[in-house]
Design a protein around this motif. Structure first.
Motif, mmCIF file in Angstrom:
data_model
loop_
_atom_site.group_PDB
_atom_site.id
_atom_site.type_symbol
_atom_site.label_atom_id
_atom_site.label_comp_id
_atom_site.label_asym_id
_atom_site.label_seq_id
_atom_site.Cartn_x
_atom_site.Cartn_y
_atom_site.Cartn_z
ATOM 1 N N GLN A 176 -4.887 8.217 -11.129
ATOM 2 C CA GLN A 176 -4.349 9.146 -10.144
ATOM 3 C C GLN A 176 -5.064 10.501 -10.245
ATOM 4 O O GLN A 176 -5.354 11.133 -9.248
ATOM 5 N N LYS A 235 5.453 2.691 -9.790
ATOM 6 C CA LYS A 235 4.167 2.123 -9.349
ATOM 7 C C LYS A 235 3.098 2.246 -10.438
ATOM 8 O O LYS A 235 2.415 1.276 -10.765
ATOM 9 N N THR A 236 2.947 3.449 -10.971
ATOM 10 C CA THR A 236 1.912 3.653 -11.993
ATOM 11 C C THR A 236 2.241 2.860 -13.255
ATOM 12 O O THR A 236 1.358 2.247 -13.867
ATOM 13 N N THR A 237 3.504 2.842 -13.624
ATOM 14 C CA THR A 237 3.912 2.063 -14.799
ATOM 15 C C THR A 237 3.565 0.590 -14.598
ATOM 16 O O THR A 237 3.054 -0.069 -15.511
ATOM 17 N N TYR A 296 11.476 3.509 -20.821
ATOM 18 C CA TYR A 296 11.159 4.626 -21.721
ATOM 19 C C TYR A 296 12.496 5.191 -22.157
ATOM 20 O O TYR A 296 13.122 5.917 -21.389
ATOM 21 N N VAL A 298 15.251 5.457 -19.572
ATOM 22 C CA VAL A 298 14.699 5.344 -18.222
ATOM 23 C C VAL A 298 14.113 3.956 -18.013
ATOM 24 O O VAL A 298 13.184 3.550 -18.719
ATOM 25 N N PRO A 314 8.649 5.385 -3.269
ATOM 26 C CA PRO A 314 8.891 6.814 -3.501
ATOM 27 C C PRO A 314 8.375 7.266 -4.868
ATOM 28 O O PRO A 314 8.093 6.443 -5.735
ATOM 29 N N ASN A 315 8.285 8.561 -5.046
ATOM 30 C CA ASN A 315 7.912 9.110 -6.350
ATOM 31 C C ASN A 315 8.860 8.583 -7.413
ATOM 32 O O ASN A 315 10.069 8.530 -7.204
ATOM 33 N N GLY A 316 8.278 8.177 -8.540
ATOM 34 C CA GLY A 316 9.102 7.710 -9.649
ATOM 35 C C GLY A 316 9.584 6.272 -9.504
ATOM 36 O O GLY A 316 10.379 5.800 -10.310
ATOM 37 N N ALA A 317 9.082 5.555 -8.478
ATOM 38 C CA ALA A 317 9.529 4.175 -8.248
ATOM 39 C C ALA A 317 9.016 3.201 -9.301
ATOM 40 O O ALA A 317 9.493 2.071 -9.387
ATOM 41 N N GLU A 329 -3.666 5.697 -6.174
ATOM 42 C CA GLU A 329 -3.689 6.727 -5.137
ATOM 43 C C GLU A 329 -5.098 7.209 -4.790
ATOM 44 O O GLU A 329 -5.398 8.401 -4.897
ATOM 45 N N HIS A 383 0.114 6.623 -1.175
ATOM 46 C CA HIS A 383 1.190 7.284 -0.433
ATOM 47 C C HIS A 383 0.867 7.431 1.047
ATOM 48 O O HIS A 383 1.751 7.627 1.862
ATOM 49 N N ALA A 430 11.832 2.267 -15.952
ATOM 50 C CA ALA A 430 10.797 2.586 -14.961
ATOM 51 C C ALA A 430 10.470 1.390 -14.085
ATOM 52 O O ALA A 430 10.265 1.522 -12.876
HETATM 53 P P1 ATP Z 1 4.525 8.685 -8.440
HETATM 54 O O1 ATP Z 1 4.460 8.201 -7.045
HETATM 55 O O2 ATP Z 1 5.189 10.009 -8.564
HETATM 56 O O3 ATP Z 1 3.226 8.597 -9.174
HETATM 57 P P2 ATP Z 1 5.395 6.195 -9.695
HETATM 58 O O4 ATP Z 1 6.017 5.303 -8.689
HETATM 59 O O5 ATP Z 1 4.004 5.909 -10.094
HETATM 60 O O6 ATP Z 1 5.561 7.708 -9.213
HETATM 61 P P3 ATP Z 1 5.955 6.086 -12.500
HETATM 62 O O7 ATP Z 1 4.966 7.129 -12.817
HETATM 63 O O8 ATP Z 1 5.612 4.694 -12.841
HETATM 64 O O9 ATP Z 1 6.349 6.159 -10.948
HETATM 65 O O10 ATP Z 1 7.323 6.499 -13.183
HETATM 66 C C1 ATP Z 1 8.501 5.708 -13.108
HETATM 67 C C2 ATP Z 1 9.603 6.359 -13.929
HETATM 68 O O11 ATP Z 1 9.283 6.270 -15.318
HETATM 69 C C3 ATP Z 1 9.813 7.835 -13.648
HETATM 70 O O12 ATP Z 1 11.176 8.094 -13.751
HETATM 71 C C4 ATP Z 1 9.036 8.517 -14.748
HETATM 72 O O13 ATP Z 1 9.572 9.771 -15.036
HETATM 73 C C5 ATP Z 1 9.213 7.543 -15.900
HETATM 74 N N1 ATP Z 1 8.083 7.551 -16.842
HETATM 75 C C6 ATP Z 1 6.806 7.173 -16.545
HETATM 76 N N2 ATP Z 1 6.017 7.261 -17.629
HETATM 77 C C7 ATP Z 1 6.810 7.719 -18.647
HETATM 78 C C8 ATP Z 1 6.583 8.018 -20.030
HETATM 79 N N3 ATP Z 1 5.382 7.871 -20.585
HETATM 80 N N4 ATP Z 1 7.634 8.473 -20.733
HETATM 81 C C9 ATP Z 1 8.854 8.621 -20.181
HETATM 82 N N5 ATP Z 1 9.147 8.350 -18.897
HETATM 83 C C10 ATP Z 1 8.130 7.907 -18.123
#
Ligand code: ATP
Length: 254
Positions: free
Chosen positions: A87, A45-47, A16, A19, A40-43, A179, A211, A21
C-alpha cells in the motif's frame, strides 16, 4: 492452464488480540483471473493478502497458495511464484529505476553483479537474463525511457507502476497489488486498469485490493467484497457492485 485452481483457502482467520481482522474467509483463485477485493477501511483486506502472500501466519484456516501451505515462511511463497506490492511505496530511493526493477529479479544491484562477475563466470549469464527481464518489465509498464532516473524524479503514478515492474521482475504466477491506484488521477487509473488486464492476457493471475471502484470494475474479472473480516459478496463484478448489501456496506458510503 487458464481456469485451473491455483489457490484455495478455507476458514481463514486472523486475530490481533481482541481484534478479529479476518473471520473465516473461504477463497479460491483461478489461473488467469483478475480478482478484485474491495471493502471499507479496516475490513481486513490487507490482513487477508498478507496471509495469502506469506507475510503473516493465520490464526486459523487451511489451504494452499501455489502449493505452499498457509503459514509457511514468506520465502516459500516467493519461490512458488507469489509476488506483491504494498500500500505504501517501498522503492529504493538511492537506486535508479532500472536497479529498483533488478532488485525484483532477486539480485541486489548492478554493481553487485559487476563485483560477482570477476569471480563467477555463471554470474554473467545470470546478469544478462536479469537485465533483459528488468528491461522487459520497464517496457511493459511504460518506464523504459526513465530507466536511469531515481524514483524521486517520477510522477506518483509512475512510482506505482515502477513497483509493479519490480514485482513482475520476479516472474510471478500470482501478482498481488495492494491499492495500486491509490493517489492516481483518472487517466493514470484507467491506464493501470488496462495494464492489469494485459498482465492477465499474458498469463499472470492478479489479485488486487482497491478503493477506486470504477478502476476495479474496469480491471477485474471477479470481485470479492469484505466487510468486518468476512466475505459478504463475490462473483461477476457488476452484479456484485449492484448488490444492495454491498452498496449498504461500502459503496453507499463513497
Ligand atoms: P484499509 O482499507 O484501511 O487498508 P483493510 O481492509 O486493509 O483496511 P486491515 O488493514 O487488514 O484492513 O485491518 C483489519 C483490522 O485489523 C483493523 O481493525 C486493523 O486495525 C486491525 N489490524 C491490522 N493489522 C494489525 C496489527 N498488526 N495489529 C493490530 N491490529 C491490526
Amino acid at each position: 492452464d487458464p481456469g485451473t485452481r491455483i489457490a484455495a483457502v478455507t476458514g481463514l482467520a486472523k486475530s490481533y488480540g481482541a481484534v478479529d481482522a479476518v473471520r473465516g474467509v473461504d477463497l479460491e483463485i483461478r489461473s488467469g483471473e483478475v480478482l478484485g477485493i474491495i471493502g471499507p477501511n479496516g475490513a481486513g483486506k490487507t490482513t487477508l493478502v498478507n496471509m495469502i502472500s506469506g507475510l503473516e501466519p493465520p490464526t486459523a484456516g487451511e489451504g494452499e497458495i501455489l502449493g505452499v501451505p498457509l503459514g509457511a515462511r514468506p520465502h516459500r511463497f516467493a519461490q512458488a511464484g507469489v509476488s506483491r506490492t504494498f500500500q505504501h511505496s517501498k522503492l529504493f530511493e538511492r537506486l535508479t529505476v532500472l536497479d529498483n526493477v533488478l532488485v525484483g529479479t532477486h539480485v541486489v544491484s548492478r554493481s553487485t553483479y559487476l563485483r560477482r562477475l570477476a569471480w563467477l563466470p555463471s554470474a554473467r549469464r545470470d546478469e544478462r537474463r536479469a537485465l533483459a527481464l528488468a528491461w522487459a518489465q520497464l517496457e511493459r509498464v511504460g518506464l523504459a525511457d526513465r530507466a536511469g532516473l531515481r524514483p524521486g524524479a517520477l510522477s506518483y503514478g509512475d512510482r506505482r507502476r515502477l513497483e509493479i515492474a519490480r514485482a513482475l521482475a520476479a516472474h510471478p504466477t500470482l501478482l498481488i497489488l495492494d491499492e495500486p491506484a491509490a493517489g492516481m488521477n483518472h487517466v493514470e487509473a484507467a491506464e493501470l486498469a488496462s495494464l492489469i488486464r494485459g498482465l492477465a492476457d499474458d498469463g499472470v493471475t492478479v489479485l488486487f485490493i482497491e478503493h477506486n471502484v470504477k478502476m476495479v470494475l474496469e480491471a477485474c474479472t471477479r470481485l470479492v467484497v469484505l466487510d468486518f473480516g468476512e466475505v459478504i459478496a463475490q462473483g461477476e463484478p457488476r452484479e456484485v457492485a449492484s448488490d444492495p448489501r454491498v452498496i449498504e456496506a461500502y459503496l453507499g458510503t463513497e
